[in-house]
Every structure is written in C-alpha cells, then in structure tokens.
Design an enzyme around this catalytic site. Structure first.
Site, short mmCIF file in Angstrom:
data_model
loop_
_atom_site.label_atom_id
_atom_site.label_comp_id
_atom_site.label_asym_id
_atom_site.label_seq_id
_atom_site.Cartn_x
_atom_site.Cartn_y
_atom_site.Cartn_z
N GLU A 40 -5.75 9.27 9.78
CA GLU A 40 -4.39 9.01 10.31
C GLU A 40 -4.16 9.79 11.59
O GLU A 40 -3.37 9.39 12.45
CB GLU A 40 -3.34 9.32 9.24
CG GLU A 40 -3.44 8.33 8.10
CD GLU A 40 -2.20 8.16 7.27
OE1 GLU A 40 -1.21 8.87 7.51
OE2 GLU A 40 -2.24 7.31 6.36
N CYS A 97 -11.24 3.28 -0.65
CA CYS A 97 -9.94 3.73 -0.15
C CYS A 97 -9.65 2.92 1.10
O CYS A 97 -10.55 2.66 1.91
CB CYS A 97 -10.01 5.22 0.18
SG CYS A 97 -8.53 5.85 0.99
N ASP A 136 0.86 -1.18 0.00
CA ASP A 136 0.00 0.00 0.00
C ASP A 136 0.90 1.23 0.00
O ASP A 136 2.10 1.14 0.27
CB ASP A 136 -0.89 -0.01 1.27
CG ASP A 136 -1.75 1.24 1.36
OD1 ASP A 136 -2.36 1.62 0.35
OD2 ASP A 136 -1.80 1.87 2.45
N SER A 137 0.30 2.39 -0.25
CA SER A 137 1.04 3.64 -0.19
C SER A 137 1.53 3.93 1.23
O SER A 137 2.42 4.74 1.42
CB SER A 137 0.15 4.78 -0.66
OG SER A 137 -1.04 4.80 0.10
N CYS A 139 -4.06 -1.16 -2.19
CA CYS A 139 -4.20 0.29 -2.30
C CYS A 139 -5.09 0.55 -3.50
O CYS A 139 -4.81 0.06 -4.61
CB CYS A 139 -2.82 0.92 -2.52
SG CYS A 139 -2.86 2.70 -2.85
N HIS A 178 -8.43 3.52 3.84
CA HIS A 178 -8.67 4.11 5.16
C HIS A 178 -10.15 4.15 5.57
O HIS A 178 -10.45 4.21 6.76
CB HIS A 178 -8.17 5.56 5.18
CG HIS A 178 -6.69 5.71 5.16
ND1 HIS A 178 -5.90 5.14 4.17
CD2 HIS A 178 -5.84 6.37 5.99
CE1 HIS A 178 -4.64 5.46 4.41
NE2 HIS A 178 -4.57 6.19 5.50
N1 DGL Z 1 -4.00 3.80 0.13
C1 DGL Z 1 -4.64 4.85 -0.62
C2 DGL Z 1 -5.84 4.28 -1.36
O1 DGL Z 1 -6.42 3.28 -1.00
C3 DGL Z 1 -5.05 6.01 0.27
C4 DGL Z 1 -3.90 6.84 0.78
C5 DGL Z 1 -3.14 7.56 -0.32
O2 DGL Z 1 -3.64 8.55 -0.91
O3 DGL Z 1 -2.04 7.13 -0.60
O4 DGL Z 1 -6.24 4.83 -2.35
#
Ligand code: DGL
Length: 267
Positions: free
Chosen positions: A153, A185, A11-12, A74, A187
C-alpha cells in the site's frame, strides 16, 4: 433477477481491485459495484467472528443496491465468512479460495504447494483444506506474510526493505521445495517479481484473481445471469473511509484510473 444488474464485489479495502481488474478483463459486459471496507481494514489480524460480522454487513448493503451475484474478493473474508454467507443468501456468492486452490492443484507436478497470505487466512487453513480435498496426498506449506500488505500500500514493490522481508518470509517456502505457490492475499499479485525471485523462477505463482474471474463467468452463465448487452457496463466504487487514498492507491491495483469514489459507512 435482472441480468444487467451489477456484480457486487467486496474486500477489506483496496486490494480486491486486483480481482476487479481480472473481472473487467474477462467479463467486459458486466457492471461492477465495489465496496472496500477502508474504515476497518486490515481484516488479516482480526478474529473470524469480527470478519464474519463485517462481511454480513457488506453483503446486506450490496444486496440493498440490487446486485445479482457477489464476489468476496478478500482471502481473509472468504476464509472466515464464505460458508455462512452462502447459507444465508439466495444469490450466487463466489470466493477466492476455491478457484485459487483449484489452480494450484492443476499446476503442481510434485504435489508440494506453498500458500502465502494474511495471518487469518493461514490460521484458518482454508487453502490447505481445499487443496487437500482436490489432491489428498499433497504437502501444503503455509506462511503468513503480514508485513506485505502495508509495504504494497506504501508502493514499495521493489525496495530494499521489501526484498529483505520477502527473503525472511519466503526462504522457508523455497526450502520446502514447493513447485507452486498460491498468492493467497489480494495484494500479493503486485509483489510477483520479488516473490518470484525468492521462491525461484521455476515455481509457478498462482494468482487467485484470474481464477476467480473465470469461476464468476461460469457461475453467471450457469445461472442465466450473464449480461447480454455489450455497451452497458458501468463501475461504481464505494469506500467506508478515506476515499482520496482509495482513489490514489487504487489505480495501482486496478491498473487503470478511477474517476470517483463514494463513501458509505456501515456498522
Ligand atoms: N484483503 C485481504 C486479504 O486478501 C488483505 C488485507 C487485509 O488484511 O485486510 O486477505
């Protein structure tokens, strides 16, 4: 390929731990190697080319560690990189968008579906295309909610500013009369109760993480890659920067504690 090798998940940053949480729940025998690109997060506002470049680097790293399959946990990376990654690699790669879209298509009765995600995911229209492939006459209303990621976060799941921002973003989704909304997303599952309050209690919230874990189980089984031993699962967490924050905030996403985070820099 060794069936006891780990599944690589990336993931990012920290958010993909919501997918790990589901993988651990549904696939307790599997070992997991997680890479969170905390040095370069967020991916949401970045261009498709940049996200693809980052994703390629991470996949090369995970492969160098001997993973047997990769989960792109992600949404933004799935939207921008999944087709290229699949073409370039000869191991199973699972994204979060196809499973989430499938769950939404199965859940909607009115064929009016909402999708919320980062700016990059919404702009790519990846969910919309996949939902319409499954339900050609569906109406899909997509809304980017970029401020949700930093609020989550920060741990502000149910604070006044979060509720106000949720109302601003989600009132148009509620007004579009959707009966299922994809949490597109990593989160957003943590914000389920605030999101549910704004879009309406009778609207189904689709958590891509659950569906992705189910798809991963099926893919491993059909490729004879599912782990056979029940007592050998181990978990490794790697961040590209700030491992202390990963350790502290990550527990909220994973739902259990993380003992150790390694640091690996890419690029
Ligand atoms: N992990 C990213 C997503 O699911 C969210 C956080 C980001 O913008 O990197 O799109």
């Amino acid at each position: 390929m060794d069936r006891s090798a780990p599944i690589g998940v990336f993931d990012s940053g920290i958010g993909g731990l919501t997918v790990v949480r589901e993988l651990v729940k549904q696939l307790p025998n599997e070992s997991i190697l997680y890479f969170g690109d905390t040095a370069r997060v967020p991916y949401g506002p970045k261009s498709p080319d940049t996200v693809l470049r980052y994703s390629r680097e991470i996949v090369a790293f995970l492969r160098s560690q001997g993973v047997k399959a990769i989960v792109v946990a992600c949404n933004t990376a799935t939207a921008h990189a999944l087709p290229a990654l699949r073409e370039e690699n000869d191991l199973p790669i699972i994204g979060v968008i196809e499973p989430g879209a499938r769950a939404a298509a199965a859940a909607t009765r009115t064929k009016r579906v909402g999708v919320i995600g980062t700016a990059g995911t919404v702009k790519s229209a990846a969910y919309e295309k996949e939902i319409k492939r499954l339900l050609p006459d569906a109406f899909v209303f997509s809304q980017a909610c970029p401020l949700f990621v930093p609020l989550i976060e920060e741990g502000w799941m149910d604070e006044d500013p979060t509720r106000l921002i949720a109302e601003r973003y989600l009132t148009p989704v509620a007004e579009a009369n959707t009966d299922a909304v994809v949490l597109g997303c990593t989160h957003y599952p943590l914000l389920k109760s605030v999101i549910g309050r704004v879009v309406g209690r009778d609207v189904r919230l689709i958590d891509s993480a659950e569906e992705t874990a189910r798809e991963t189980a099926g893919t491993l089984r059909s490729n004879n890659l599912d782990a056979e031993r029940a007592d050998q699962a181990c978990y490794r967490f790697i961040a590209s920067d700030a491992p202390e924050t990963f350790l502290r905030v990550g527990q909220r996403f994973l739902g259990s504690s993380i003992d150790r985070v390694e640091t690996v820099t890419l690029g």
